[in-house]
Scaffold this motif. Structure first.
Motif, mmCIF file in Angstrom:
data_model
loop_
_atom_site.group_PDB
_atom_site.id
_atom_site.type_symbol
_atom_site.label_atom_id
_atom_site.label_comp_id
_atom_site.label_asym_id
_atom_site.label_seq_id
_atom_site.Cartn_x
_atom_site.Cartn_y
_atom_site.Cartn_z
ATOM 1 N N ARG A 180 -13.957 -35.629 -47.375
ATOM 2 C CA ARG A 180 -15.321 -35.634 -46.842
ATOM 3 C C ARG A 180 -15.626 -37.013 -46.258
ATOM 4 N NH1 ARG A 180 -18.619 -35.961 -52.542
ATOM 5 N NH2 ARG A 180 -16.984 -37.145 -53.521
ATOM 6 N N ARG A 181 -16.570 -37.056 -45.346
ATOM 7 C CA ARG A 181 -16.973 -38.315 -44.714
ATOM 8 C C ARG A 181 -17.950 -39.024 -45.643
ATOM 9 N NH1 ARG A 181 -15.053 -38.598 -39.777
ATOM 10 N NH2 ARG A 181 -16.224 -40.422 -39.138
ATOM 11 N N VAL A 182 -17.610 -40.240 -46.017
ATOM 12 C CA VAL A 182 -18.484 -41.018 -46.895
ATOM 13 C C VAL A 182 -18.657 -42.420 -46.330
ATOM 14 C CG1 VAL A 182 -17.930 -39.763 -49.008
ATOM 15 C CG2 VAL A 182 -16.562 -41.730 -48.358
ATOM 16 N N ARG A 183 -19.735 -43.050 -46.742
ATOM 17 C CA ARG A 183 -19.986 -44.439 -46.361
ATOM 18 C C ARG A 183 -19.144 -45.349 -47.261
ATOM 19 N NH1 ARG A 183 -25.272 -47.143 -44.371
ATOM 20 N NH2 ARG A 183 -24.678 -49.316 -44.609
ATOM 21 N N LEU A 184 -18.499 -46.298 -46.651
ATOM 22 C CA LEU A 184 -17.582 -47.176 -47.354
ATOM 23 C C LEU A 184 -18.305 -48.195 -48.222
ATOM 24 C CD1 LEU A 184 -14.778 -46.514 -46.238
ATOM 25 C CD2 LEU A 184 -14.653 -48.823 -45.475
ATOM 26 N N THR A 185 -17.709 -48.527 -49.343
ATOM 27 C CA THR A 185 -18.175 -49.632 -50.171
ATOM 28 C C THR A 185 -17.010 -50.589 -50.388
ATOM 29 O OG1 THR A 185 -17.594 -48.553 -52.249
ATOM 30 C CG2 THR A 185 -19.809 -48.146 -51.397
ATOM 31 N N GLY A 186 -17.318 -51.796 -50.777
ATOM 32 C CA GLY A 186 -16.269 -52.766 -51.051
ATOM 33 C C GLY A 186 -15.355 -52.322 -52.169
ATOM 34 N N ARG A 187 -15.921 -51.654 -53.146
ATOM 35 C CA ARG A 187 -15.122 -51.166 -54.279
ATOM 36 C C ARG A 187 -14.086 -50.136 -53.813
ATOM 37 N NH1 ARG A 187 -17.324 -48.271 -59.765
ATOM 38 N NH2 ARG A 187 -15.314 -48.243 -60.800
ATOM 39 N N MET A 188 -14.487 -49.237 -52.912
ATOM 40 C CA MET A 188 -13.540 -48.247 -52.381
ATOM 41 C C MET A 188 -12.426 -48.916 -51.589
ATOM 42 S SD MET A 188 -15.796 -45.166 -50.889
ATOM 43 C CE MET A 188 -17.042 -44.356 -51.824
ATOM 44 N N ILE A 189 -12.792 -49.915 -50.804
ATOM 45 C CA ILE A 189 -11.801 -50.620 -49.992
ATOM 46 C C ILE A 189 -10.759 -51.269 -50.888
ATOM 47 C CG2 ILE A 189 -11.446 -52.542 -48.404
ATOM 48 C CD1 ILE A 189 -14.320 -51.944 -47.353
ATOM 49 N N PHE A 190 -11.199 -52.006 -51.893
ATOM 50 C CA PHE A 190 -10.256 -52.682 -52.783
ATOM 51 C C PHE A 190 -9.482 -51.698 -53.645
ATOM 52 C CE2 PHE A 190 -12.716 -56.533 -51.865
ATOM 53 C CZ PHE A 190 -11.665 -57.384 -51.565
ATOM 54 N N TYR A 191 -10.070 -50.561 -53.978
ATOM 55 C CA TYR A 191 -9.339 -49.545 -54.743
ATOM 56 C C TYR A 191 -8.134 -49.062 -53.949
ATOM 57 C CZ TYR A 191 -8.176 -45.103 -56.904
ATOM 58 O OH TYR A 191 -7.491 -44.053 -57.481
ATOM 59 N N LEU A 210 -6.724 -50.505 -51.201
ATOM 60 C CA LEU A 210 -5.808 -51.589 -50.859
ATOM 61 C C LEU A 210 -5.086 -52.124 -52.092
ATOM 62 C CD1 LEU A 210 -7.786 -53.607 -48.183
ATOM 63 C CD2 LEU A 210 -6.014 -51.893 -47.845
ATOM 64 N N GLY A 211 -5.624 -51.885 -53.264
ATOM 65 C CA GLY A 211 -4.982 -52.327 -54.500
ATOM 66 C C GLY A 211 -3.696 -51.592 -54.802
ATOM 67 N N GLU A 212 -3.484 -50.448 -54.158
ATOM 68 C CA GLU A 212 -2.256 -49.676 -54.372
ATOM 69 C C GLU A 212 -1.118 -50.128 -53.472
ATOM 70 O OE1 GLU A 212 -3.534 -45.703 -53.700
ATOM 71 O OE2 GLU A 212 -4.713 -45.605 -55.525
ATOM 72 N N LEU A 213 -1.373 -51.072 -52.579
ATOM 73 C CA LEU A 213 -0.312 -51.584 -51.715
ATOM 74 C C LEU A 213 0.681 -52.384 -52.547
ATOM 75 C CD1 LEU A 213 -2.339 -52.907 -48.661
ATOM 76 C CD2 LEU A 213 -0.924 -50.877 -48.744
ATOM 77 N N THR A 215 8.290 -56.737 -46.791
ATOM 78 C CA THR A 215 7.519 -55.663 -46.168
ATOM 79 C C THR A 215 6.448 -55.155 -47.132
ATOM 80 O OG1 THR A 215 9.113 -54.004 -46.937
ATOM 81 C CG2 THR A 215 9.437 -54.878 -44.715
ATOM 82 N N VAL A 216 5.365 -54.694 -46.553
ATOM 83 C CA VAL A 216 4.297 -54.065 -47.323
ATOM 84 C C VAL A 216 4.545 -52.564 -47.283
ATOM 85 C CG1 VAL A 216 1.821 -53.659 -47.481
ATOM 86 C CG2 VAL A 216 2.673 -55.895 -46.773
ATOM 87 N N GLN A 217 4.602 -51.950 -48.458
ATOM 88 C CA GLN A 217 4.846 -50.514 -48.530
ATOM 89 C C GLN A 217 3.509 -49.782 -48.572
ATOM 90 O OE1 GLN A 217 7.367 -50.270 -51.979
ATOM 91 N NE2 GLN A 217 9.201 -50.576 -50.756
ATOM 92 N N ILE A 218 3.256 -49.037 -47.510
ATOM 93 C CA ILE A 218 2.013 -48.272 -47.389
ATOM 94 C C ILE A 218 2.319 -46.841 -47.779
ATOM 95 C CG2 ILE A 218 0.248 -47.477 -45.790
ATOM 96 C CD1 ILE A 218 0.803 -50.032 -44.178
ATOM 97 N N THR A 219 1.634 -46.347 -48.808
ATOM 98 C CA THR A 219 1.919 -45.007 -49.306
ATOM 99 C C THR A 219 0.929 -43.957 -48.821
ATOM 100 O OG1 THR A 219 0.648 -45.504 -51.312
ATOM 101 C CG2 THR A 219 3.019 -45.893 -51.392
ATOM 102 N N ARG A 220 -0.219 -44.395 -48.281
ATOM 103 C CA ARG A 220 -1.232 -43.439 -47.835
ATOM 104 C C ARG A 220 -1.779 -43.881 -46.494
ATOM 105 N NH1 ARG A 220 -5.314 -43.237 -52.421
ATOM 106 N NH2 ARG A 220 -6.255 -41.716 -51.091
ATOM 107 N N GLY A 221 -2.180 -42.919 -45.697
ATOM 108 C CA GLY A 221 -2.706 -43.201 -44.373
ATOM 109 C C GLY A 221 -4.005 -43.978 -44.383
ATOM 110 N N VAL A 222 -4.812 -43.802 -45.424
ATOM 111 C CA VAL A 222 -6.089 -44.506 -45.498
ATOM 112 C C VAL A 222 -5.854 -46.015 -45.647
ATOM 113 C CG1 VAL A 222 -6.420 -44.259 -47.996
ATOM 114 C CG2 VAL A 222 -8.400 -44.430 -46.513
ATOM 115 N N GLN A 223 -4.760 -46.405 -46.275
ATOM 116 C CA GLN A 223 -4.441 -47.825 -46.405
ATOM 117 C C GLN A 223 -4.144 -48.433 -45.039
ATOM 118 O OE1 GLN A 223 -1.158 -47.381 -49.036
ATOM 119 N NE2 GLN A 223 -2.404 -47.589 -50.882
#
Length: 101
Positions: A46-57, A59-62, A74-82
């Motif tokens: 779903r389309r949601v408004r971004l928060t800093g907490r969501m961004i770091f959540y 990006l924290g999986e990188l 190399t940075v391993q990106i596992t999801r497209g949202v990252q």
């Protein structure tokens, strides 16, 4: 407590962390444009408004794969949202910080 240098230093570190947190959230929201919503943050897409907490959540999986002499790190990106968030932050992960020898 006559000398509160440690408390002052801790408050400075917290303020710097909050500043970075807010600047990253602001950069992503400006890059999204006037709509300021994004798909892919939740499993139901779903389309949601971004928060800093969501961004770091997200990006924290990188993860960083350490390189060798012939292979750069190399940075391993596992999801497209990252990848989308890194693009919104205008981050070039393909460029290494160490000079090639």
């Amino acid at each position: 407590m006559q000398h509160n240098h440690r408390v002052a230093a801790l408050i400075q570190v917290i303020c710097l962390a909050l500043l970075v947190f807010c600047l990253i959230e602001r950069q992503v929201r400006q890059a999204l444009g006037p709509e300021q919503t994004m798909v892919g943050l939740y499993p139901d897409n779903r389309r949601v408004r971004l928060t800093g907490r969501m961004i770091f959540y997200h990006l924290g999986e990188l993860t960083l794969r350490i390189g060798h002499i012939t292979d750069p790190p190399t940075v391993q990106i596992t999801r497209g949202v990252q990848l989308h968030l890194l693009d919104l932050l205008d981050t070039d992960i393909g460029q290494t910080r160490w000079p090639q020898t």
